[in-house]
Design a protein around this motif. Structure first.
Motif, PDB file in Angstrom:
ATOM      1  N   ASP A 150     -31.327 -48.851 -45.290  1.00 40.78           N
ATOM      2  CA  ASP A 150     -32.574 -47.929 -44.789  1.00 40.78           C
ATOM      3  C   ASP A 150     -32.189 -46.499 -45.235  1.00 40.78           C
ATOM      4  N   THR A 151     -32.565 -45.862 -46.367  1.00 40.58           N
ATOM      5  CA  THR A 151     -32.322 -44.398 -46.527  1.00 40.58           C
ATOM      6  C   THR A 151     -33.454 -43.560 -46.550  1.00 40.58           C
ATOM      7  N   SER A 152     -34.300 -43.923 -45.575  1.00 39.88           N
ATOM      8  CA  SER A 152     -35.430 -43.222 -45.348  1.00 39.88           C
ATOM      9  C   SER A 152     -35.259 -41.814 -44.426  1.00 39.88           C
ATOM     10  N   ALA A 153     -34.105 -41.899 -43.743  1.00 42.41           N
ATOM     11  CA  ALA A 153     -33.512 -40.556 -43.119  1.00 42.41           C
ATOM     12  C   ALA A 153     -32.750 -39.798 -43.687  1.00 42.41           C
ATOM     13  N   ILE A 154     -32.579 -40.102 -44.777  1.00 32.85           N
ATOM     14  CA  ILE A 154     -31.429 -39.348 -45.626  1.00 32.85           C
ATOM     15  C   ILE A 154     -32.171 -37.916 -45.949  1.00 32.85           C
ATOM     16  N   ASP A 155     -31.446 -36.917 -45.699  1.00 34.05           N
ATOM     17  CA  ASP A 155     -32.105 -35.601 -46.111  1.00 34.05           C
ATOM     18  C   ASP A 155     -31.257 -34.685 -47.101  1.00 34.05           C
ATOM     19  N   ARG A 156     -30.063 -35.451 -47.371  1.00 31.17           N
ATOM     20  CA  ARG A 156     -28.940 -34.685 -48.327  1.00 31.17           C
ATOM     21  C   ARG A 156     -28.192 -35.990 -48.914  1.00 31.17           C
ATOM     22  N   VAL A 157     -27.986 -35.897 -50.186  1.00 26.73           N
ATOM     23  CA  VAL A 157     -27.296 -36.480 -50.857  1.00 26.73           C
ATOM     24  C   VAL A 157     -25.857 -36.103 -51.618  1.00 26.73           C
ATOM     25  N   GLU A 158     -24.709 -36.792 -51.170  1.00 25.11           N
ATOM     26  CA  GLU A 158     -23.511 -36.391 -51.684  1.00 25.11           C
ATOM     27  C   GLU A 158     -22.884 -37.558 -52.319  1.00 25.11           C
ATOM     28  N   LEU A 159     -23.502 -37.886 -53.576  1.00 21.38           N
ATOM     29  CA  LEU A 159     -23.100 -38.965 -54.404  1.00 21.38           C
ATOM     30  C   LEU A 159     -23.002 -38.414 -55.797  1.00 21.38           C
ATOM     31  N   ASN A 160     -22.349 -39.275 -56.561  1.00 25.00           N
ATOM     32  CA  ASN A 160     -22.406 -38.838 -58.192  1.00 25.00           C
ATOM     33  C   ASN A 160     -22.589 -40.268 -58.852  1.00 25.00           C
ATOM     34  N   TYR A 161     -22.831 -40.275 -60.000  1.00 19.85           N
ATOM     35  CA  TYR A 161     -22.809 -41.400 -60.665  1.00 19.85           C
ATOM     36  C   TYR A 161     -21.949 -42.267 -60.950  1.00 19.85           C
ATOM     37  N   GLN A 162     -20.639 -41.489 -60.856  1.00 23.45           N
ATOM     38  CA  GLN A 162     -19.328 -42.074 -61.456  1.00 23.45           C
ATOM     39  C   GLN A 162     -19.089 -43.136 -60.044  1.00 23.45           C
ATOM     40  N   TYR A 163     -19.190 -42.472 -58.685  1.00 25.19           N
ATOM     41  CA  TYR A 163     -18.896 -43.261 -57.625  1.00 25.19           C
ATOM     42  C   TYR A 163     -19.958 -44.525 -57.430  1.00 25.19           C
ATOM     43  N   VAL A 164     -21.155 -44.183 -57.806  1.00 26.23           N
ATOM     44  CA  VAL A 164     -22.388 -45.313 -57.798  1.00 26.23           C
ATOM     45  C   VAL A 164     -21.527 -46.527 -58.631  1.00 26.23           C
ATOM     46  N   ILE A 165     -21.214 -46.149 -59.839  1.00 28.78           N
ATOM     47  CA  ILE A 165     -20.705 -47.069 -60.624  1.00 28.78           C
ATOM     48  C   ILE A 165     -19.525 -47.543 -60.545  1.00 28.78           C
ATOM     49  N   GLN A 166     -18.565 -47.085 -59.591  1.00 24.23           N
ATOM     50  CA  GLN A 166     -17.305 -47.828 -59.420  1.00 24.23           C
ATOM     51  C   GLN A 166     -17.583 -48.719 -57.930  1.00 24.23           C
ATOM     52  N   ILE A 167     -18.391 -48.327 -57.180  1.00 25.60           N
ATOM     53  CA  ILE A 167     -18.779 -49.043 -55.933  1.00 25.60           C
ATOM     54  C   ILE A 167     -19.614 -50.554 -56.537  1.00 25.60           C
ATOM     55  N   SER A 168     -20.353 -50.117 -57.454  1.00 19.46           N
ATOM     56  CA  SER A 168     -21.150 -51.167 -58.006  1.00 19.46           C
ATOM     57  C   SER A 168     -20.308 -52.324 -58.747  1.00 19.46           C
ATOM     58  N   LEU A 169     -19.378 -51.773 -59.486  1.00 20.11           N
ATOM     59  CA  LEU A 169     -18.673 -52.813 -60.344  1.00 20.11           C
ATOM     60  C   LEU A 169     -17.766 -53.424 -59.366  1.00 20.11           C
ATOM     61  N   CYS A 170     -17.117 -52.869 -58.341  1.00 23.27           N
ATOM     62  CA  CYS A 170     -16.220 -53.528 -57.229  1.00 23.27           C
ATOM     63  C   CYS A 170     -17.038 -54.459 -56.267  1.00 23.27           C
ATOM     64  N   ARG A 171     -18.463 -54.332 -56.063  1.00 22.54           N
ATOM     65  CA  ARG A 171     -19.177 -55.419 -55.516  1.00 22.54           C
ATOM     66  C   ARG A 171     -19.357 -56.713 -56.676  1.00 22.54           C
ATOM     67  N   VAL A 172     -19.658 -56.189 -57.719  1.00 18.43           N
ATOM     68  CA  VAL A 172     -19.870 -57.333 -58.671  1.00 18.43           C
ATOM     69  C   VAL A 172     -18.702 -58.073 -58.853  1.00 18.43           C
ATOM     70  N   LEU A 173     -17.535 -57.539 -58.740  1.00 20.34           N
ATOM     71  CA  LEU A 173     -16.232 -58.382 -59.029  1.00 20.34           C
ATOM     72  C   LEU A 173     -15.941 -59.196 -57.491  1.00 20.34           C
ATOM     73  N   SER A 174     -16.345 -58.382 -56.490  1.00 21.38           N
ATOM     74  CA  SER A 174     -16.078 -59.287 -55.454  1.00 21.38           C
ATOM     75  C   SER A 174     -16.791 -60.311 -54.948  1.00 21.38           C
ATOM     76  N   TYR A 175     -18.094 -60.352 -55.851  1.00 20.94           N
ATOM     77  CA  TYR A 175     -19.012 -61.342 -55.276  1.00 20.94           C
ATOM     78  C   TYR A 175     -19.351 -62.337 -56.705  1.00 20.94           C
ATOM     79  N   ALA A 176     -18.193 -62.179 -57.564  1.00 17.42           N
ATOM     80  CA  ALA A 176     -18.484 -63.156 -58.740  1.00 17.42           C
ATOM     81  C   ALA A 176     -18.189 -64.650 -58.267  1.00 17.42           C
ATOM     82  N   ASP A 177     -17.914 -64.896 -57.392  1.00 13.36           N
ATOM     83  CA  ASP A 177     -17.820 -66.627 -57.254  1.00 13.36           C
ATOM     84  C   ASP A 177     -18.561 -66.988 -55.891  1.00 13.36           C
ATOM     85  N   ARG A 178     -19.421 -66.059 -55.602  1.00 13.67           N
ATOM     86  CA  ARG A 178     -20.170 -66.282 -54.238  1.00 13.67           C
ATOM     87  C   ARG A 178     -21.566 -66.972 -54.530  1.00 13.67           C
TER      88      ARG A 178
END
Length: 113
Positions: free
Chosen positions: A11-39
């Motif tokens: 639930d991100t509905s209460a977020i009033d400020r974002v301190e992310l960047n696309y590079q961070y999102v890509i890194q986290i997403s790729l990490c999740r993909v690799l960690s879920y590869a065999d699940r």
């Protein structure tokens, strides 16, 4: 660490400020993909009412597309509950404080998408 897969709701509905960047999102997403590869497949429903936040999670959804992680972004909590096949109340942390997502602050209705 859990043996059985489980669906997620963010639930991100209460977020009033974002301190992310696309590079961070890509890194986290790729990490999740690799960690879920065999699940087993899992669903990840994300409530993103702010367009900026939604863009970050849309990138996450694209990166995880060919993995067992099925990500969908929602603007309404009830749509996420339906997709996850759970009661709406399960997605509300404190039902007494939940705001009506179908009304703007001035009371006019928001159109459904």
């Amino acid at each position: 660490m859990l043996k059985e897969p489980f669906n997620r709701f963010s639930d991100t509905s209460a977020i009033d400020r974002v301190e992310l960047n696309y590079q961070y999102v890509i890194q986290i997403s790729l990490c999740r993909v690799l960690s879920y590869a065999d699940r087993l497949p899992v669903k990840s429903a994300i409530l993103a009412t702010d367009p900026t936040v939604g863009h970050y999670f849309q990138l996450h959804a694209i990166i995880t597309q060919e993995s067992p992680i099925n990500v969908r972004i929602f603007q309404r909590r009830k749509d996420a509950a339906k997709w996850l096949n759970v009661a709406l109340e399960r997605l509300i942390e404190n039902p007494a404080r939940a705001i009506d997502e179908n009304a703007k602050p001035n009371g006019s209705a928001i159109n459904d998408r």
